[in-house]
Design a protein around this motif. Sequence first.
Motif, PDB file in Angstrom:
ATOM      1  N   SER A   1       0.830  -1.203   0.000  1.00 33.13           N
ATOM      2  CA  SER A   1       0.000   0.000   0.000  1.00 33.13           C
ATOM      3  C   SER A   1       0.867   1.257   0.000  1.00 33.13           C
ATOM      4  N   LEU A   2       0.414   2.268  -0.737  1.00 26.91           N
ATOM      5  CA  LEU A   2       1.101   3.552  -0.748  1.00 26.91           C
ATOM      6  C   LEU A   2       0.605   4.450   0.381  1.00 26.91           C
ATOM      7  N   LEU A   3      -0.354   3.972   1.158  1.00 35.94           N
ATOM      8  CA  LEU A   3      -0.865   4.745   2.292  1.00 35.94           C
ATOM      9  C   LEU A   3       0.085   4.601   3.467  1.00 35.94           C
ATOM     10  N   MET A   4       0.563   5.713   3.976  1.00 29.13           N
ATOM     11  CA  MET A   4       1.498   5.670   5.098  1.00 29.13           C
ATOM     12  C   MET A   4       0.832   5.067   6.328  1.00 29.13           C
ATOM     13  N   ASN A   5       1.604   4.347   7.101  1.00 28.54           N
ATOM     14  CA  ASN A   5       1.135   3.751   8.340  1.00 28.54           C
ATOM     15  C   ASN A   5       0.586   4.844   9.255  1.00 28.54           C
ATOM     16  N   ARG A   6      -0.712   4.809   9.524  1.00 29.10           N
ATOM     17  CA  ARG A   6      -1.346   5.868  10.310  1.00 29.10           C
ATOM     18  C   ARG A   6      -0.940   5.824  11.779  1.00 29.10           C
ATOM     19  N   ASN A   7      -0.302   4.730  12.214  1.00 29.74           N
ATOM     20  CA  ASN A   7       0.082   4.613  13.616  1.00 29.74           C
ATOM     21  C   ASN A   7       1.407   5.289  13.938  1.00 29.74           C
ATOM     22  N   LEU A   8       2.107   5.753  12.922  1.00 31.91           N
ATOM     23  CA  LEU A   8       3.359   6.459  13.167  1.00 31.91           C
ATOM     24  C   LEU A   8       3.087   7.793  13.858  1.00 31.91           C
ATOM     25  N   HIS A   9       4.080   8.299  14.584  1.00 32.57           N
ATOM     26  CA  HIS A   9       3.877   9.606  15.234  1.00 32.57           C
ATOM     27  C   HIS A   9       4.350  10.750  14.359  1.00 32.57           C
ATOM     28  N   SER A  10       5.052  10.439  13.251  1.00 31.75           N
ATOM     29  CA  SER A  10       5.453  11.474  12.299  1.00 31.75           C
ATOM     30  C   SER A  10       5.731  10.806  10.960  1.00 31.75           C
ATOM     31  N   ALA A  11       5.878  11.615   9.916  1.00 31.17           N
ATOM     32  CA  ALA A  11       6.153  11.082   8.587  1.00 31.17           C
ATOM     33  C   ALA A  11       7.465  10.301   8.587  1.00 31.17           C
ATOM     34  N   LYS A  12       7.448   9.158   7.919  1.00 31.59           N
ATOM     35  CA  LYS A  12       8.635   8.311   7.849  1.00 31.59           C
ATOM     36  C   LYS A  12       8.822   7.808   6.416  1.00 31.59           C
ATOM     37  N   LYS A  13      10.066   7.461   6.101  1.00 31.37           N
ATOM     38  CA  LYS A  13      10.324   6.799   4.835  1.00 31.37           C
ATOM     39  C   LYS A  13       9.628   5.442   4.837  1.00 31.37           C
ATOM     40  N   PRO A  14       9.212   4.942   3.667  1.00 31.43           N
ATOM     41  CA  PRO A  14       8.521   3.646   3.635  1.00 31.43           C
ATOM     42  C   PRO A  14       9.419   2.528   4.151  1.00 31.43           C
ATOM     43  N   GLU A  15       8.796   1.528   4.789  1.00 30.45           N
ATOM     44  CA  GLU A  15       9.569   0.417   5.345  1.00 30.45           C
ATOM     45  C   GLU A  15      10.255  -0.388   4.239  1.00 30.45           C
ATOM     46  N   GLN A  16       9.571  -0.541   3.102  1.00 27.23           N
ATOM     47  CA  GLN A  16      10.164  -1.212   1.953  1.00 27.23           C
ATOM     48  C   GLN A  16      10.604  -0.160   0.939  1.00 27.23           C
ATOM     49  N   ASN A  17      11.830  -0.277   0.473  1.00 29.73           N
ATOM     50  CA  ASN A  17      12.345   0.690  -0.485  1.00 29.73           C
ATOM     51  C   ASN A  17      11.488   0.744  -1.743  1.00 29.73           C
ATOM     52  N   MET A  18      11.293   1.944  -2.271  1.00 32.47           N
ATOM     53  CA  MET A  18      10.583   2.143  -3.530  1.00 32.47           C
ATOM     54  C   MET A  18      11.539   2.799  -4.513  1.00 32.47           C
ATOM     55  N   TYR A  19      11.380   2.467  -5.784  1.00 32.27           N
ATOM     56  CA  TYR A  19      12.316   2.964  -6.789  1.00 32.27           C
ATOM     57  C   TYR A  19      11.575   3.543  -7.992  1.00 32.27           C
ATOM     58  N   LEU A  20      12.240   4.494  -8.625  1.00 31.42           N
ATOM     59  CA  LEU A  20      11.760   5.054  -9.884  1.00 31.42           C
ATOM     60  C   LEU A  20      12.837   4.840 -10.936  1.00 31.42           C
ATOM     61  N   ARG A  21      12.432   4.366 -12.106  1.00 37.25           N
ATOM     62  CA  ARG A  21      13.372   4.371 -13.219  1.00 37.25           C
ATOM     63  C   ARG A  21      13.065   5.613 -14.045  1.00 37.25           C
ATOM     64  N   TYR A  22      14.093   6.211 -14.619  1.00 33.25           N
ATOM     65  CA  TYR A  22      13.903   7.492 -15.287  1.00 33.25           C
ATOM     66  C   TYR A  22      14.894   7.638 -16.437  1.00 33.25           C
ATOM     67  N   LYS A  23      14.541   8.506 -17.372  1.00 30.85           N
ATOM     68  CA  LYS A  23      15.440   8.855 -18.479  1.00 30.85           C
ATOM     69  C   LYS A  23      15.116  10.267 -18.927  1.00 30.85           C
ATOM     70  N   LEU A  24      16.106  10.931 -19.514  1.00 32.29           N
ATOM     71  CA  LEU A  24      15.907  12.299 -19.972  1.00 32.29           C
ATOM     72  C   LEU A  24      14.868  12.359 -21.081  1.00 32.29           C
ATOM     73  N   ARG A  25      14.010  13.375 -20.994  1.00 34.28           N
ATOM     74  CA  ARG A  25      13.052  13.619 -22.078  1.00 34.28           C
ATOM     75  C   ARG A  25      13.768  14.303 -23.236  1.00 34.28           C
ATOM     76  N   GLU A  26      13.233  14.107 -24.400  1.00 31.75           N
ATOM     77  CA  GLU A  26      13.765  14.828 -25.556  1.00 31.75           C
ATOM     78  C   GLU A  26      13.305  16.280 -25.474  1.00 31.75           C
ATOM     79  N   GLU A  27      14.184  17.197 -25.857  1.00 29.13           N
ATOM     80  CA  GLU A  27      13.850  18.625 -25.781  1.00 29.13           C
ATOM     81  C   GLU A  27      12.813  18.997 -26.856  1.00 29.13           C
TER      82      GLU A  27
END
Length: 542
Positions: A516-542
Amino acid sequence: MAHTAYLSTTSLNTPSERLEDDETTVEMGATLPAALQPQEWPATLWVALLTTAIAVLFQVFRRPAFPKNAPKWYKKGDWPILGAVEFYYGRRADFTREALRDSKTGNFSFYIGKKQLVGISGPEGRKLFFESKDLNFPVAFAELLTGQPQPPSQEGHEDNFAQIFSKSLIPLMKKENFVKNLDLLTGDTRAACDALSAAAPSKANPDWRVTDPFESFYEIVYQLTMRTVGANDIAEDPKLLKHTLSIFDWFEKSDSYAKVIFPWLPTVNNYLRLYYGAKLAFVFRDIIERRKKTGKKGNDALQFLIDRGLTLTNIVGFEIGALFAGQLNSGINAGYLQIFLTQNPEWMARLREEVDSVVAKHRTSPSQSRADVLGTLTIEEWESEFPLIDLALRETIRFCLPGATFRKNISGHDVPIGESGEVIPNGAFAIYLIEDSMFGDWYTDKMKWNPSRYFEENAEDKRVPHAYMGWGSGRHPCLGMKFAKLEMALITAYWVGLFDFEFSDKDGNRISPTSSLLMNRNLHSAKKPEQNMYLRYKLREE
């Protein structure tokens, strides 16, 4: 061996020799004062000592009783002396929801150590929490998140730290400061994007590169925050920037529930916080001393604090507080915003069209790249020409604010909770469940990430008072809101404008989220996700 030899030698003594030794011991003991021989103390003294010990323990651990007109005490999960431990560890939102369901009035009371807390909800509770002059946020934050009560401000004496912090931060959040720093902020953001574009190709496909947005974007946010509330010496030194970020991360992890319950107790985490605070102090001390030695002043927030006459202790306290406020939430929001875009093609297209339109509008030469054009925008243009990025951030914040928020009743009297007949006792803390506002029934399809809910024709966040508290509400708006919006516009415009990106695994294979992309509501503050998430990316053409 020595111990064995001693026993052997002793055992060889004759009975008469051992008797002489015993008599010598008795004679030595007889010379001790009676006060040093507990076995000689009279029973009355023992009773007095025991009574005193019990009285001290009673005062240390005694919980003040809730007044009769306070909300009903929710006793489930309450531990003697400690109180509602699960509220602090792992079940903050669940605990609060269960207590609210158990309450006939929508309000409930509980303990954290000796501290009295009152959970409130509903329209009356929300109105009281956000509008009452009697409920104070900085004091509550200090006592419930650090365990350290703030010293009262007295006439003729130095302001307490909350006042010092606010008086120092407000000028730094003014428009003229952003104008002064804009070229540096855009330069830092572009340099970060250049570094991403120069990263090694992914294992799965050499056309794509891979990043963990909760690391790369987190670092960009930290650099921009350091530019605005810290020192350029740090922002411009990659090693020092990384070093201080690691100090901040360790400091943030070293909170102590035990310190909240027992403010007088020396805890390991408290000493760790002192240690990391000292490490950060050394960094700023060295910069300050170098400026004094060379006579060369900086053109940054640190110099502003020095010129205001703040002590090193207050400068470090300010930096920790400002970085904590700016980094923790914005660093997480920056990552999640891009993750949500990968799962919503409609809004990905909307934001890309917005960025491309701004670039086309301000391009003065065909040779200008998108990054070149973004680097020429004024503060007014950054603040007014990216409304869709602002709405996307607004919706991301709704998903990324977990837990509950606090206020302390500092009025000197009990505060009525609307027309309920119940009160928040004097000195007690009011607790409000964030999702009671951020996921209220006035939001349609509220578990879906959908920034269009904030369009003028929908305005779901304005259907009831204090319907949205992402930027604070009522008497406690977010002091850093303008800067947070500016840095999110910078980061998102550069990222969306320069790159195509998709959700992926660490090797660059396109995948769908498995959790789930919904953050754990039981945390007392914003935290990084427990499982790493990744983005693949490449430059757009101008």
